[in-house]
Motif scaffolding. Structure first.
Motif, PDB file in Angstrom:
ATOM      1  N   PHE A   1       0.852  -1.185   0.000  1.00 60.17           N
ATOM      2  CA  PHE A   1       0.000   0.000   0.000  1.00 60.17           C
ATOM      3  C   PHE A   1       0.890   1.236   0.000  1.00 60.17           C
ATOM      4  O   PHE A   1       1.691   1.437   0.919  1.00 60.17           O
ATOM      5  N   ASP A   2       0.763   2.038  -1.058  1.00 62.19           N
ATOM      6  CA  ASP A   2       1.520   3.286  -1.179  1.00 62.19           C
ATOM      7  C   ASP A   2       0.559   4.455  -0.992  1.00 62.19           C
ATOM      8  O   ASP A   2      -0.382   4.624  -1.784  1.00 62.19           O
ATOM      9  N   ALA A   3       0.797   5.268   0.048  1.00 61.14           N
ATOM     10  CA  ALA A   3      -0.081   6.402   0.333  1.00 61.14           C
ATOM     11  C   ALA A   3       0.747   7.683   0.386  1.00 61.14           C
ATOM     12  O   ALA A   3       1.798   7.717   1.039  1.00 61.14           O
ATOM     13  N   PRO A   4       0.320   8.748  -0.308  1.00 58.64           N
ATOM     14  CA  PRO A   4       1.007  10.034  -0.170  1.00 58.64           C
ATOM     15  C   PRO A   4       1.097  10.428   1.300  1.00 58.64           C
ATOM     16  O   PRO A   4       0.198  10.151   2.091  1.00 58.64           O
ATOM     17  N   ARG A   5       2.173  11.078   1.664  1.00 57.94           N
ATOM     18  CA  ARG A   5       2.422  11.331   3.088  1.00 57.94           C
ATOM     19  C   ARG A   5       1.391  12.259   3.707  1.00 57.94           C
ATOM     20  O   ARG A   5       1.293  12.351   4.931  1.00 57.94           O
ATOM     21  N   TYR A   6       0.584  12.930   2.864  1.00 51.30           N
ATOM     22  CA  TYR A   6      -0.463  13.791   3.410  1.00 51.30           C
ATOM     23  C   TYR A   6      -1.616  12.979   3.989  1.00 51.30           C
ATOM     24  O   TYR A   6      -2.464  13.518   4.692  1.00 51.30           O
ATOM     25  N   TYR A   7      -1.664  11.695   3.672  1.00 47.35           N
ATOM     26  CA  TYR A   7      -2.721  10.822   4.167  1.00 47.35           C
ATOM     27  C   TYR A   7      -2.180   9.969   5.317  1.00 47.35           C
ATOM     28  O   TYR A   7      -1.131   9.336   5.185  1.00 47.35           O
TER      29      TYR A   7
ATOM     30  N   TYR B   1       5.345   7.984  -7.788  1.00 48.07           N
ATOM     31  CA  TYR B   1       4.307   8.669  -8.556  1.00 48.07           C
ATOM     32  C   TYR B   1       4.459  10.194  -8.471  1.00 48.07           C
ATOM     33  O   TYR B   1       3.482  10.944  -8.461  1.00 48.07           O
ATOM     34  N   GLY B   2       5.719  10.651  -8.331  1.00 49.58           N
ATOM     35  CA  GLY B   2       5.996  12.075  -8.291  1.00 49.58           C
ATOM     36  C   GLY B   2       5.652  12.746  -6.986  1.00 49.58           C
ATOM     37  O   GLY B   2       5.517  13.976  -6.924  1.00 49.58           O
ATOM     38  N   ALA B   3       5.517  11.948  -5.904  1.00 47.40           N
ATOM     39  CA  ALA B   3       5.152  12.535  -4.605  1.00 47.40           C
ATOM     40  C   ALA B   3       5.844  11.771  -3.488  1.00 47.40           C
ATOM     41  O   ALA B   3       6.253  10.608  -3.659  1.00 47.40           O
ATOM     42  N   ASP B   4       5.958  12.416  -2.323  1.00 43.43           N
ATOM     43  CA  ASP B   4       6.476  11.732  -1.144  1.00 43.43           C
ATOM     44  C   ASP B   4       5.408  10.775  -0.629  1.00 43.43           C
ATOM     45  O   ASP B   4       4.267  11.185  -0.368  1.00 43.43           O
ATOM     46  N   CYS B   5       5.776   9.514  -0.459  1.00 36.55           N
ATOM     47  CA  CYS B   5       4.810   8.486  -0.064  1.00 36.55           C
ATOM     48  C   CYS B   5       5.327   7.693   1.130  1.00 36.55           C
ATOM     49  O   CYS B   5       6.529   7.607   1.383  1.00 36.55           O
ATOM     50  N   ARG B   6       4.380   7.092   1.817  1.00 34.30           N
ATOM     51  CA  ARG B   6       4.696   6.106   2.844  1.00 34.30           C
ATOM     52  C   ARG B   6       4.232   4.753   2.301  1.00 34.30           C
ATOM     53  O   ARG B   6       3.075   4.590   1.922  1.00 34.30           O
ATOM     54  N   THR B   7       5.145   3.799   2.256  1.00 41.40           N
ATOM     55  CA  THR B   7       4.852   2.477   1.713  1.00 41.40           C
ATOM     56  C   THR B   7       4.752   1.458   2.844  1.00 41.40           C
ATOM     57  O   THR B   7       5.619   1.400   3.721  1.00 41.40           O
ATOM     58  N   TYR B   8       3.689   0.663   2.794  1.00 45.17           N
ATOM     59  CA  TYR B   8       3.508  -0.457   3.719  1.00 45.17           C
ATOM     60  C   TYR B   8       3.612  -1.737   2.897  1.00 45.17           C
ATOM     61  O   TYR B   8       2.931  -1.891   1.872  1.00 45.17           O
ATOM     62  N   ARG B   9       4.456  -2.648   3.337  1.00 47.07           N
ATOM     63  CA  ARG B   9       4.622  -3.886   2.581  1.00 47.07           C
ATOM     64  C   ARG B   9       4.709  -5.079   3.527  1.00 47.07           C
ATOM     65  O   ARG B   9       5.464  -5.053   4.509  1.00 47.07           O
TER      66      ARG B   9
ATOM     67  N   GLU C   1      -7.293   1.964   6.868  1.00 44.61           N
ATOM     68  CA  GLU C   1      -8.380   2.919   7.038  1.00 44.61           C
ATOM     69  C   GLU C   1      -7.800   4.309   7.274  1.00 44.61           C
ATOM     70  O   GLU C   1      -6.889   4.488   8.079  1.00 44.61           O
ATOM     71  N   LEU C   2      -8.362   5.264   6.572  1.00 42.17           N
ATOM     72  CA  LEU C   2      -7.906   6.646   6.699  1.00 42.17           C
ATOM     73  C   LEU C   2      -8.261   7.194   8.078  1.00 42.17           C
ATOM     74  O   LEU C   2      -9.417   7.137   8.494  1.00 42.17           O
ATOM     75  N   ASN C   3      -7.242   7.711   8.791  1.00 38.44           N
ATOM     76  CA  ASN C   3      -7.534   8.320  10.094  1.00 38.44           C
ATOM     77  C   ASN C   3      -7.342   9.826  10.102  1.00 38.44           C
ATOM     78  O   ASN C   3      -7.854  10.528  10.975  1.00 38.44           O
ATOM     79  N   SER C   4      -6.554  10.367   9.114  1.00 34.87           N
ATOM     80  CA  SER C   4      -6.337  11.820   9.096  1.00 34.87           C
ATOM     81  C   SER C   4      -5.765  12.246   7.750  1.00 34.87           C
ATOM     82  O   SER C   4      -5.226  11.425   6.992  1.00 34.87           O
ATOM     83  N   THR C   5      -5.887  13.527   7.455  1.00 35.51           N
ATOM     84  CA  THR C   5      -5.188  14.140   6.331  1.00 35.51           C
ATOM     85  C   THR C   5      -4.526  15.420   6.818  1.00 35.51           C
ATOM     86  O   THR C   5      -5.016  16.057   7.761  1.00 35.51           O
ATOM     87  N   ASP C   6      -3.434  15.785   6.173  1.00 34.87           N
ATOM     88  CA  ASP C   6      -2.715  17.013   6.539  1.00 34.87           C
ATOM     89  C   ASP C   6      -2.122  17.608   5.267  1.00 34.87           C
ATOM     90  O   ASP C   6      -0.941  17.470   4.983  1.00 34.87           O
ATOM     91  N   PHE C   7      -2.997  18.279   4.476  1.00 31.42           N
ATOM     92  CA  PHE C   7      -2.583  18.835   3.199  1.00 31.42           C
ATOM     93  C   PHE C   7      -2.002  20.231   3.369  1.00 31.42           C
ATOM     94  O   PHE C   7      -2.484  21.013   4.195  1.00 31.42           O
ATOM     95  N   PRO C   8      -0.988  20.544   2.571  1.00 29.92           N
ATOM     96  CA  PRO C   8      -0.529  21.932   2.540  1.00 29.92           C
ATOM     97  C   PRO C   8      -1.645  22.847   2.043  1.00 29.92           C
ATOM     98  O   PRO C   8      -2.430  22.471   1.178  1.00 29.92           O
ATOM     99  N   ILE C   9      -1.732  24.015   2.628  1.00 20.88           N
ATOM    100  CA  ILE C   9      -2.763  24.972   2.223  1.00 20.88           C
ATOM    101  C   ILE C   9      -2.153  25.931   1.217  1.00 20.88           C
ATOM    102  O   ILE C   9      -1.137  26.573   1.477  1.00 20.88           O
ATOM    103  N   THR C  10      -2.760  25.992   0.038  1.00 18.09           N
ATOM    104  CA  THR C  10      -2.289  26.891  -1.024  1.00 18.09           C
ATOM    105  C   THR C  10      -3.327  27.971  -1.230  1.00 18.09           C
ATOM    106  O   THR C  10      -4.391  27.993  -0.585  1.00 18.09           O
ATOM    107  N   GLY C  11      -3.051  28.855  -2.166  1.00 19.24           N
ATOM    108  CA  GLY C  11      -3.992  29.936  -2.434  1.00 19.24           C
ATOM    109  C   GLY C  11      -5.348  29.424  -2.863  1.00 19.24           C
ATOM    110  O   GLY C  11      -6.376  30.029  -2.577  1.00 19.24           O
ATOM    111  N   GLY C  12      -5.358  28.285  -3.542  1.00 22.57           N
ATOM    112  CA  GLY C  12      -6.626  27.731  -4.015  1.00 22.57           C
ATOM    113  C   GLY C  12      -7.199  26.677  -3.101  1.00 22.57           C
ATOM    114  O   GLY C  12      -8.139  25.992  -3.467  1.00 22.57           O
TER     115      GLY C  12
ATOM    116  N   GLY D   1      -4.911  21.654   5.398  1.00 25.09           N
ATOM    117  CA  GLY D   1      -4.768  21.655   6.847  1.00 25.09           C
ATOM    118  C   GLY D   1      -5.021  20.277   7.413  1.00 25.09           C
ATOM    119  O   GLY D   1      -5.320  19.313   6.698  1.00 25.09           O
ATOM    120  N   TYR D   2      -4.890  20.156   8.727  1.00 29.29           N
ATOM    121  CA  TYR D   2      -5.049  18.847   9.381  1.00 29.29           C
ATOM    122  C   TYR D   2      -6.523  18.563   9.651  1.00 29.29           C
ATOM    123  O   TYR D   2      -7.269  19.428  10.113  1.00 29.29           O
TER     124      TYR D   2
END
Length: 628
Positions: A154-160, A183-191, A219-230, A241-242
């Protein structure tokens, strides 16, 4: 494809194996807010006739609204055989693939392998694209055949942030959690990787073996996305945000009550104002009133065999058409009870086929059944109107899945959902032995409680098949006047007359026979040779009482009469009594087997095996009848 695998003719460690999983991989990954799944499976078939499970496969995908459907993006299906020393490939023709919509929310894509022989290798590869990133489907690791290699990635972007729910005793040979760029992003891999797994076969007296095989679910427990202008850098509908997505069963309760197909339906009290007749509303005892309302719903409305936690067409449609799913039937039952001044609440649960609920991982997706719950004079009771045969606290067996949640408007409370009382089976034979060695008499098979409900429902669905399968195929001697009926006290009984020459052996002028006649079983079901891996699930505790009375013809007497005996486990969880009484030329043998509880841990299996070995030996004793 490795030609050496095609050359194999049997599984080296156990030649009796029908198949072996050579390679199996589940790879989940998230890109641009969407979930991808790539699956590869490669199975060696040693004995085609015993490997039917692997000859056909199916893929379930969810059909949602507003671009929330899952879709299969690729599917390749091949059969490999060894022909003249070379690999021959048979691909499944597109016309052999077909889709069948099972429900309004699910499509099942089914396919069958072609040109399968002993020695074939079956391979499929497919990919699924899904918008549902909150709960990643559970993956079962173990199977009923050996597995050479299996992996879960399972490969998940680090924001997840995900919880990895790991269930089972199996230890991976390689377990890795690491950060990397994918996939062009920082990820956390579980294997998790596994090698040379022994089979985890189905065992007798297990409701759902997948509850105990090793499995993994994210199971998704949180997200922490960078906040941009859009806003968020992702276009997945998740804000910057978190944010925590950890849910409790109380959160699930809120979702239910805010849903138009559950909470809004429970508000439709106006639909039931005039439904109940006054003679039911005027019953003084609330427990009797609740039972009468249950019977009212059972006699007027029919279940469409759809297990559901939410209504489909709604309670109004159920009232008009008289047919609905399990949620519609039992939510109507709750509304009717409330209209008759009974405080009824919904219980939400997962049926046995869906799997066990877990208190640590609440999931609305696991819920697929509704019951009605009351507590009258301090006594809790469950009601289920999906069957015409249920009674208060005697509910459909598929719902007896350990526990569920009472979902009130204010709280979620876990309760046990197990059969509260033992069921009893009475097997009674009254027989007369004739001088020519024939035996004639009557037999009755009577059940109480849950057993009565289950057998009554089976008989109601197909009366001829019930009698043929249950009695004509089991008892190979002549019998007549078979009669099956529901008794006034809700016990369920089948009886017949018999006349047979197959029970008695003539030896040296004596007649030798087993006093239990055709109620003696030469074997029992607790005969597993391998170590038990799963609990013993019996649906209900029970008493099984066999009573056989044999009357000798005039001028005959008994010799070698067995002695009474009893034995039990130290905690009295399993008990057995063999009781013999004699009055002149009449002999009665009565046996009672008691199993107190519906569920036992796997550690009890040796005790079950030992006691039932002893029961079989005890009931194998014979008596002799001689002429004076």
């Amino acid at each position: 494809m490795d030609i050496e695998d095609l050359k194999l003719t049997s599984y080296a460690k156990n030649p009796s194996e029908a198949a072996e999983v050579l390679y199996r991989s589940y790879h989940y990954y998230i890109t641009e807010g969407e979930l991808h799944l790539d699956v590869i499976s490669r199975v060696k078939i040693y004995k085609k006739g015993d490997a039917k499970k692997f000859l056909e496969e199916e893929i379930s995908t969810y059909n949602g609204k507003n671009n929330t459907s899952e879709k299969i993006t690729s599917l390749k299906v091949n059969t490999y055989n060894l022909e003249n020393g070379k690999i021959a490939t048979t691909s499944v023709d597109k016309n052999s693939k077909y889709q069948s919509k099972e429900t309004k929310n699910t499509t099942v894509t089914k396919f069958a392998f072609e040109n399968v022989k002993d020695g074939s290798v079956l391979e499929y590869k497919y990919s699924v694209l899904s918008p549902w990133i909150y709960v990643i489907p559970r993956v079962m690791i173990e199977d009923e055949v050996p597995i050479r290699y299996c992996e879960y990635i399972f490969d998940a972007p680090r924001y997840y942030g995900y919880n990895i729910n790991y269930k089972g005793d199996l230890k991976p040979v390689n377990q890795d959690v690491s950060e990397r760029v994918l996939y062009g992003a920082d990820c956390r891999t579980y294997r998790f990787a596994y090698k040379d797994l022994i089979p985890y076969r189905n065992e007798k007296y297990v409701n759902n073996i997948d509850n105990y095989r090793t499995s993994i679910r994210a199971e998704l427990n949180s997200t922490d996305f960078p906040i941009t202008g859009g806003g968020s850098i992702y276009e997945s509908g998740l804000k910057g945000g978190y944010k925590s997505y950890g849910v409790s069963w109380n959160d699930i309760r809120k979702q239910l009550y805010e849903d138009e197909n559950f909470g809004d339906e429970l508000k439709r009290t106006n639909l039931v104002k005039e439904l109940l007749p006054q003679e039911i509303k005027s019953i003084k005892d609330p427990a009797e009133r609740a039972a009468a309302i249950l019977k009212f719903v059972q006699t007027r409305y029919s279940w469409n065999r759809d297990y559901a936690a939410f209504t489909d067409k709604g309670i109004k449609n159920l009232i008009n058409t008289k047919v609905g799913n399990s949620a519609e039937i039992n939510l109507l039952l709750i509304l009717l009870m409330r209209s008759a001044d009974i405080n009824a609440e919904p219980v939400l649960l997962s049926t046995i086929g869906r799997g066990l609920l877990t208190s640590y991982s609440p999931s609305i997706a696991m819920l697929n059944y509704v019951l009605a719950f009351t507590e009258i004079n301090g006594k809790p009771a469950l009601y289920d109107a999906t069957s015409k045969m249920t009674l208060p606290n005697i509910i459909r067996p598929a719902a007896l899945n350990y526990f569920g949640y009472v979902m009130t408007a204010a709280d979620a409370k876990q309760i046990n959902v197990l059969c509260p009382e033992k069921s009893t089976t009475y097997l009674t034979v009254d027989a007369k032995l004739n001088p020519d060695g024939t035996v004639a008499g009557t037999f009755s098979d009577r059940d109480t409680q849950l057993y009565a409900m289950m057998n009554n429902e089976s008989y109601d669905q197909d009366k001829t098949d019930y009698q043929n399968t249950g009695y004509k195929e089991r008892y190979k001697f002549p019998f007549t006047n078979i009669k099956t009926e529901l008794l006034d006290n809700n016990d369920f009984q089948t009886s017949f007359n018999f006349d047979s020459d197959s029970f008695v052996d003539g030896i040296g002028g004596k007649m030798v026979f087993n006093p239990l006649l055709f109620l003696y079983n030469k074997s029992h079901e607790f005969d597993q040779a391998e170590e038990r891996r799963s609990p013993i699930e019996l649906i209900t505790g029970y008493d099984k009482i066999k009573k056989v009375t044999v009357t000798l013809p005039d001028g005959y007497v008994f010799e070698n009469v067995p002695k009474s005996k009893k034995f039990r486990t130290e905690d009295n969880a399993i008990q057995y009594v063999y009781k013999v009484t004699q009055e002149g030329n009449k002999l009665t043998v009565e046996t009672t087997t008691t199993v107190e509880d519906p569920v036992y841990p796997k550690e009890y299996y040796p005790a079950f095996k030992q006691i039932f070995d002893n029961i079989t030996k005890m009931e194998g004793q014979v008596v002799t009848a001689v002429k004076k």
